[in-house]
Design an enzyme around this catalytic site. Structure first.
Site, PDB file in Angstrom:
ATOM      1  N   ARG A  63      54.021   2.909  22.539  1.00 47.29           N
ATOM      2  CA  ARG A  63      55.015   3.231  23.558  1.00 47.29           C
ATOM      3  C   ARG A  63      55.601   4.647  23.403  1.00 47.29           C
ATOM      4  O   ARG A  63      55.872   5.327  24.370  1.00 47.29           O
ATOM      5  CB  ARG A  63      56.149   2.217  23.427  1.00 47.29           C
ATOM      6  CG  ARG A  63      56.797   1.873  24.708  1.00 47.29           C
ATOM      7  CD  ARG A  63      57.706   0.680  24.545  1.00 47.29           C
ATOM      8  NE  ARG A  63      57.321  -0.186  23.444  1.00 47.29           N
ATOM      9  CZ  ARG A  63      58.194  -0.754  22.607  1.00 47.29           C
ATOM     10  NH1 ARG A  63      59.476  -0.562  22.742  1.00 47.29           N
ATOM     11  NH2 ARG A  63      57.772  -1.540  21.628  1.00 47.29           N
ATOM     12  N   LYS A 172      47.455 -11.786  11.903  1.00 51.95           N
ATOM     13  CA  LYS A 172      48.341 -12.915  11.733  1.00 51.95           C
ATOM     14  C   LYS A 172      49.777 -12.428  11.908  1.00 51.95           C
ATOM     15  O   LYS A 172      49.996 -11.227  11.745  1.00 51.95           O
ATOM     16  CB  LYS A 172      48.137 -13.561  10.364  1.00 51.95           C
ATOM     17  CG  LYS A 172      48.774 -12.812   9.198  1.00 51.95           C
ATOM     18  CD  LYS A 172      48.691 -13.618   7.945  1.00 51.95           C
ATOM     19  CE  LYS A 172      49.983 -14.300   7.614  1.00 51.95           C
ATOM     20  NZ  LYS A 172      50.880 -13.539   6.765  1.00 51.95           N
ATOM     21  N   HIS A 202      43.604 -11.420   5.766  1.00 50.62           N
ATOM     22  CA  HIS A 202      43.114 -10.331   4.901  1.00 50.62           C
ATOM     23  C   HIS A 202      42.634 -10.841   3.534  1.00 50.62           C
ATOM     24  O   HIS A 202      41.897 -10.151   2.848  1.00 50.62           O
ATOM     25  CB  HIS A 202      44.150  -9.208   4.761  1.00 50.62           C
ATOM     26  CG  HIS A 202      45.260  -9.487   3.803  1.00 50.62           C
ATOM     27  ND1 HIS A 202      46.340 -10.247   4.117  1.00 50.62           N
ATOM     28  CD2 HIS A 202      45.444  -9.100   2.521  1.00 50.62           C
ATOM     29  CE1 HIS A 202      47.141 -10.321   3.075  1.00 50.62           C
ATOM     30  NE2 HIS A 202      46.632  -9.631   2.085  1.00 50.62           N
ATOM     31  N   LYS A 206      39.098  -9.760   0.517  1.00 52.21           N
ATOM     32  CA  LYS A 206      39.201  -9.414  -0.907  1.00 52.21           C
ATOM     33  C   LYS A 206      37.882  -9.741  -1.611  1.00 52.21           C
ATOM     34  O   LYS A 206      37.320 -10.807  -1.416  1.00 52.21           O
ATOM     35  CB  LYS A 206      40.351 -10.205  -1.560  1.00 52.21           C
ATOM     36  CG  LYS A 206      41.728  -9.777  -1.056  1.00 52.21           C
ATOM     37  CD  LYS A 206      42.826 -10.564  -1.746  1.00 52.21           C
ATOM     38  CE  LYS A 206      44.162 -10.321  -1.079  1.00 52.21           C
ATOM     39  NZ  LYS A 206      44.961  -9.267  -1.674  1.00 52.21           N
ATOM     40  N   GLU A 240      54.057 -14.036  -6.173  1.00 51.07           N
ATOM     41  CA  GLU A 240      54.433 -12.641  -5.907  1.00 51.07           C
ATOM     42  C   GLU A 240      55.730 -12.331  -6.639  1.00 51.07           C
ATOM     43  O   GLU A 240      56.670 -13.135  -6.608  1.00 51.07           O
ATOM     44  CB  GLU A 240      54.656 -12.437  -4.412  1.00 51.07           C
ATOM     45  CG  GLU A 240      53.402 -12.645  -3.598  1.00 51.07           C
ATOM     46  CD  GLU A 240      53.633 -12.293  -2.137  1.00 51.07           C
ATOM     47  OE1 GLU A 240      53.397 -11.144  -1.770  1.00 51.07           O
ATOM     48  OE2 GLU A 240      54.069 -13.171  -1.382  1.00 51.07           O
ATOM     49  N   ASP A 259      53.782 -18.251   6.385  1.00 56.10           N
ATOM     50  CA  ASP A 259      53.380 -16.908   5.966  1.00 56.10           C
ATOM     51  C   ASP A 259      52.172 -16.938   5.022  1.00 56.10           C
ATOM     52  O   ASP A 259      51.333 -16.040   5.071  1.00 56.10           O
ATOM     53  CB  ASP A 259      54.579 -16.233   5.274  1.00 56.10           C
ATOM     54  CG  ASP A 259      54.319 -14.769   4.949  1.00 56.10           C
ATOM     55  OD1 ASP A 259      53.825 -14.060   5.836  1.00 56.10           O
ATOM     56  OD2 ASP A 259      54.606 -14.347   3.809  1.00 56.10           O
ATOM     57  N   HIS A 264      46.409 -17.954   3.957  1.00 56.92           N
ATOM     58  CA  HIS A 264      45.739 -17.514   2.732  1.00 56.92           C
ATOM     59  C   HIS A 264      45.410 -18.665   1.776  1.00 56.92           C
ATOM     60  O   HIS A 264      44.291 -18.754   1.262  1.00 56.92           O
ATOM     61  CB  HIS A 264      46.597 -16.486   1.979  1.00 56.92           C
ATOM     62  CG  HIS A 264      47.065 -15.348   2.836  1.00 56.92           C
ATOM     63  ND1 HIS A 264      46.305 -14.810   3.851  1.00 56.92           N
ATOM     64  CD2 HIS A 264      48.218 -14.632   2.845  1.00 56.92           C
ATOM     65  CE1 HIS A 264      46.967 -13.829   4.437  1.00 56.92           C
ATOM     66  NE2 HIS A 264      48.129 -13.701   3.846  1.00 56.92           N
ATOM     67  N   LYS A 364      57.883 -16.209  -3.469  1.00 61.43           N
ATOM     68  CA  LYS A 364      58.385 -14.844  -3.647  1.00 61.43           C
ATOM     69  C   LYS A 364      59.279 -14.835  -4.889  1.00 61.43           C
ATOM     70  O   LYS A 364      59.892 -15.844  -5.237  1.00 61.43           O
ATOM     71  CB  LYS A 364      59.233 -14.426  -2.448  1.00 61.43           C
ATOM     72  CG  LYS A 364      58.494 -14.448  -1.118  1.00 61.43           C
ATOM     73  CD  LYS A 364      57.700 -13.189  -0.888  1.00 61.43           C
ATOM     74  CE  LYS A 364      57.073 -13.167   0.489  1.00 61.43           C
ATOM     75  NZ  LYS A 364      55.930 -12.263   0.584  1.00 61.43           N
TER      76      LYS A 364
HETATM   77  C1  BG6 Z   1      50.832 -11.338   3.836  1.00 57.49           C
HETATM   78  C2  BG6 Z   1      52.183 -11.971   3.867  1.00 57.49           C
HETATM   79  O1  BG6 Z   1      49.970 -11.978   4.741  1.00 57.49           O
HETATM   80  O2  BG6 Z   1      50.286 -11.435   2.518  1.00 57.49           O
HETATM   81  C3  BG6 Z   1      53.112 -11.328   2.847  1.00 57.49           C
HETATM   82  O3  BG6 Z   1      52.745 -11.826   5.170  1.00 57.49           O
HETATM   83  C4  BG6 Z   1      52.465 -11.336   1.481  1.00 57.49           C
HETATM   84  O4  BG6 Z   1      54.364 -12.002   2.793  1.00 57.49           O
HETATM   85  C5  BG6 Z   1      51.051 -10.770   1.545  1.00 57.49           C
HETATM   86  O5  BG6 Z   1      53.270 -10.545   0.624  1.00 57.49           O
HETATM   87  C6  BG6 Z   1      50.331 -10.946   0.224  1.00 57.49           C
HETATM   88  O6  BG6 Z   1      49.126 -10.245   0.268  1.00 57.49           O
HETATM   89  P1  BG6 Z   1      48.498  -9.598  -1.050  1.00 57.49           P
HETATM   90  O7  BG6 Z   1      47.227  -8.980  -0.565  1.00 57.49           O
HETATM   91  O8  BG6 Z   1      49.494  -8.600  -1.540  1.00 57.49           O
HETATM   92  O9  BG6 Z   1      48.291 -10.719  -2.007  1.00 57.49           O
END
Ligand code: BG6
Length: 518
Positions: A63, A172, A202, A206, A240, A259, A264, A364
């Site tokens: 935008r 996502k 994603h 990996k 994390e 999330d 994942h 987290k």
């Molecule tokens: C994302 C989440 O999809 O994956 C995040 O939205 C998370 O909250 C992240 O931190 C973790 O990805 P990675 O590659 O750092 O393990």
């Protein structure tokens, strides 16, 4: 000598892969964080490694008013910060930047799509006008609009009728429950066929996640043990050591279940547990993943109460620093009940896995960032060493370390040298870094390249996303919007609420926490 022999034994699988054809990559939501942090660094590295087509363009569509030069300056600053290789190579950057353009426009303004069409035509090569990868790095509420406008501007043709190909890459979160995911699928497939839609998770980009299938199906010794006869239980941990930081607004709506678990963790679990696909093509692999997700035993509210633990962090110390509680984070409600931790026990009701618990957990502000799959084998019969050592005789375990310090290790028991008769666990380890050196391309490099090449293996099919949402929805229904209880809070810097330990204790199991510097 052995190393040289190993090199001779390398079997290259993707030699028959389609060569990448000249194309234009259009990024919607080009001013966002994802573009700066992930997409541009990934494209820069693909250019650097000469993986992109001989001719290509990258167009940012957003935008804000800015020129091509302004956008390039912004991207250069982002690259300095986020590139996985530093310093940025000046010559490579100059070549790459010459392929990068900016198109200003509102997603809902048909004139902006006309401008985009003109820009693509102005590149002067039919392939750059007709082979189009649209990366929707926008809010899902805008997918429908973008796709319709692209269709009306004759930039997207369902089923790719006519010259060239067009693909949609979507980020996502793909919906926030089953109903919204279905709605999004319907919006996308109104103007594109399913095979034109590439849904990103994603984790599938990996290296180590891709290695799960290779490890299972290119080795005969482990796959024989990969079933209920030998496996006692499976633990999948994605921890994390960061909190939600500035993403409170998004996270309040998502929580750890949406999330991380819906995508994942269930993706990793499905690769660990699927049956051998009939071939390595995208559809057979995705068919098996859907079958697996559908074999996960549905959770009733009573199951959720017993088998799913949620948690939320309060202030505590991580890496020696005091961190705020979740409720004190920016854009988070002071009485929020959003979960920042989930642990759950799932069963796969099929022939191979019947009765084997799969424990999944993510959170987290846990003590460290690490992702691991642990296959815990059954103990030996209770005779000989086991009869004398009891629970001190550790059952065998195979750990797939997905990140960081990627590798695989097998734990078994060995004799402690000396005149006494003592036994203790020892480990046989494979480390990616020591075997292959520290080359770890970012997941987005692989994913972008696969999307350009049109290989959907590493992307999520619509029925897969829907099967995963059914599981997440049943958990949310079980929680039924209830407030968190005291037992569900955990101090930042710990491995989650006590209830998470209790979940495993029900069957005499314990979490094996990932270790730093393995
Ligand atoms: C994302 C989440 O999809 O994956 C995040 O939205 C998370 O909250 C992240 O931190 C973790 O990805 P990675 O590659 O750092 O393990």
């Amino acid at each position: 000598m052995d190393d040289q022999l190993d090199e001779l034994m390398v079997c290259r699988l993707n030699q028959t892969r389609k060569t990448v054809e000249p194309c234009s990559i259009v990024i919607f939501g080009a001013s966002g964080d994802l573009t700066a942090r992930k997409l541009i660094p990934a494209l820069y590295h693909l250019h650097k490694e000469k993986q992109l087509p001989s001719s290509y363009r990258v167009i940012g569509f957003a935008r804000r008013e800015k020129s091509d030069a302004d956008w390039r300056t912004e991207l250069r600053a982002a690259l300095n910060q986020f590139s996985r290789t530093k310093p940025v190579d000046e010559q490579v950057w100059t070549e790459f930047a010459a392929n990068v353009f900016y198109c200003q426009g509102e997603f809902s303004d048909s004139a902006a799509y006309g401008k985009l069409e003109q820009m693509l035509t102005s590149f002067g090569q039919p392939a750059l006008r007709d082979n189009l990868l649209f990366y929707l790095a926008t809010s899902p509420s805008q997918f429908g609009e973008c796709v319709q406008q692209l269709h009306e501007a004759r930039l997207l043709r369902k089923g790719e009728e006519g010259p060239g190909w067009q693909r949609l890459v979507v980020e996502k979160p793909f919906g926030h429950d089953l109903a919204s995911a279905r709605q999004l699928n319907a919006e996308l497939t109104r103007y594109a066929s399913e095979r034109q839609v590439f849904r990103i998770d994603h984790y599938l980009g990996k290296e180590t996640v891709q290695n799960i299938l290779m490890f299972r199906f290119s080795n005969s010794i482990f796959e024989r043990l990969w079933n209920r006869d030998s496996v006692d239980h499976v633990q999948i941990t994605v921890s994390e050591s960061l909190g939600v930081g500035q993403r409170g607004g998004y996270y309040e709506e998502a929580g750890a279940l949406r999330d991380m678990v819906q995508n994942h963790l269930l993706q990793v679990m499905s690769l660990v547990a699927i049956e051998p696909p009939v071939s390595l093509d995208a559809e057979p692999i995705r068919d098996e993943k859907v079958k697996l997700l559908k074999s996960i035993r549905p959770l009733t509210p009573a199951d959720v109460a017993k088998n799913v633990v949620r948690g939320q962090y309060f202030a505590g110390t991580v890496d020696g620093e005091l961190r705020p509680g979740y409720r004190q984070e920016p854009k988070v409600k002071s009485d929020s009940n959003t979960e920042t931790f989930v642990a759950l026990k799932l069963f796969v009701d099929n022939w191979r896995w019947s009765g084997v618990p799969f424990y999944l957990r993510t959170g987290k502000y846990l003590p460290l960032s690490a992702s691991e799959v642990r296959i815990q084998f059954r103990p030996t019969p209770n005779v000989l060493f086991a009869a004398q050592c009891g629970t001190k005789l550790d059952p065998n375990a195979l750990t797939l370390r997905l990140q960081p310090e990627e590798g695989i290790s097998l734990r078994f028991n060995g004799k402690v040298p000396g005149t006494s008769t003592s036994v203790r666990p020892v480990r046989m380890s494979f480390s990616y870094n020591s075997e292959f050196g520290a080359y770890t391309p970012e997941a987005y490099e692989r994913l972008l390249l696969e999307a350009v090449a049109g290989d959907a293996t590493l992307f999520i099919r619509s029925d897969e996303v829907e099967a995963a949402w059914s599981i997440a929805d049943s958990i949310r229904q079980g929680w039924n919007g209830q407030a968190l209880t005291n037992r569900e809070f955990y101090s930042a810097g710990t491995w989650g609420p006590v209830a998470s330990e209790d979940l495993l204790a029900q069957r005499g199991h314990v979490w094996r926490n990932p270790q730093a510097n393995k």
